[in-house]
Design a protein around this motif. Structure first.
Motif, PDB file in Angstrom:
ATOM      1  N   THR A 129       0.835  -1.198   0.000  1.00 38.98           N
ATOM      2  CA  THR A 129       0.000   0.000   0.000  1.00 38.98           C
ATOM      3  C   THR A 129       0.871   1.250   0.000  1.00 38.98           C
ATOM      4  OG1 THR A 129      -1.798  -1.146   1.119  1.00 38.98           O
ATOM      5  CG2 THR A 129      -1.784   1.258   1.271  1.00 38.98           C
ATOM      6  N   ARG A 130       1.927   1.238   0.812  1.00 41.78           N
ATOM      7  CA  ARG A 130       2.839   2.389   0.861  1.00 41.78           C
ATOM      8  C   ARG A 130       3.474   2.615  -0.511  1.00 41.78           C
ATOM      9  NH1 ARG A 130       7.561   3.762   0.465  1.00 41.78           N
ATOM     10  NH2 ARG A 130       8.429   1.681   0.323  1.00 41.78           N
ATOM     11  N   ASP A 187       1.327   6.578  -6.882  1.00 42.31           N
ATOM     12  CA  ASP A 187       0.213   7.468  -7.205  1.00 42.31           C
ATOM     13  C   ASP A 187       0.623   8.923  -7.047  1.00 42.31           C
ATOM     14  OD1 ASP A 187      -1.466   5.353  -7.751  1.00 42.31           O
ATOM     15  OD2 ASP A 187      -2.566   5.473  -5.850  1.00 42.31           O
ATOM     16  N   ASP A 218       0.852   4.018  -2.925  1.00 40.56           N
ATOM     17  CA  ASP A 218       0.587   5.422  -2.625  1.00 40.56           C
ATOM     18  C   ASP A 218       1.711   6.310  -3.144  1.00 40.56           C
ATOM     19  OD1 ASP A 218      -1.788   4.727  -1.411  1.00 40.56           O
ATOM     20  OD2 ASP A 218      -1.032   4.958   0.656  1.00 40.56           O
TER      21      ASP A 218
END
Length: 65
Positions: A52-53, A59, A56
């Motif tokens: 997830t990190r 992104d 992110d």
């Protein structure tokens, strides 16, 4: 848990019970995996956090942040 005559050989982390499961597993909605071995499945939450990190960060880079 249901008995499957041809079970998936992967290892899973059950987010509801916080247990690693293999062969006999809980509901798929509660599982992270499959992982190649028990040790990796035990690290499932850490692996998910890291992925997830990384997503992110990608992104933010793509959005120009």
């Amino acid at each position: 848990m249901s008995s499957d005559p041809n079970p998936d050989q992967g290892w899973y982390y059950n987010t509801k019970t916080n247990q690693v499961e293999h062969l006999e597993r809980g509901r798929s909605v509660d599982l992270l995996g499959p992982y190649p071995d028990e040790a990796t499945a035990k690290r499932a939450l850490d692996i998910a956090k890291e992925r997830t990190r990384q997503a992110d960060a990608e992104d933010a880079k793509w959005n120009g942040d």
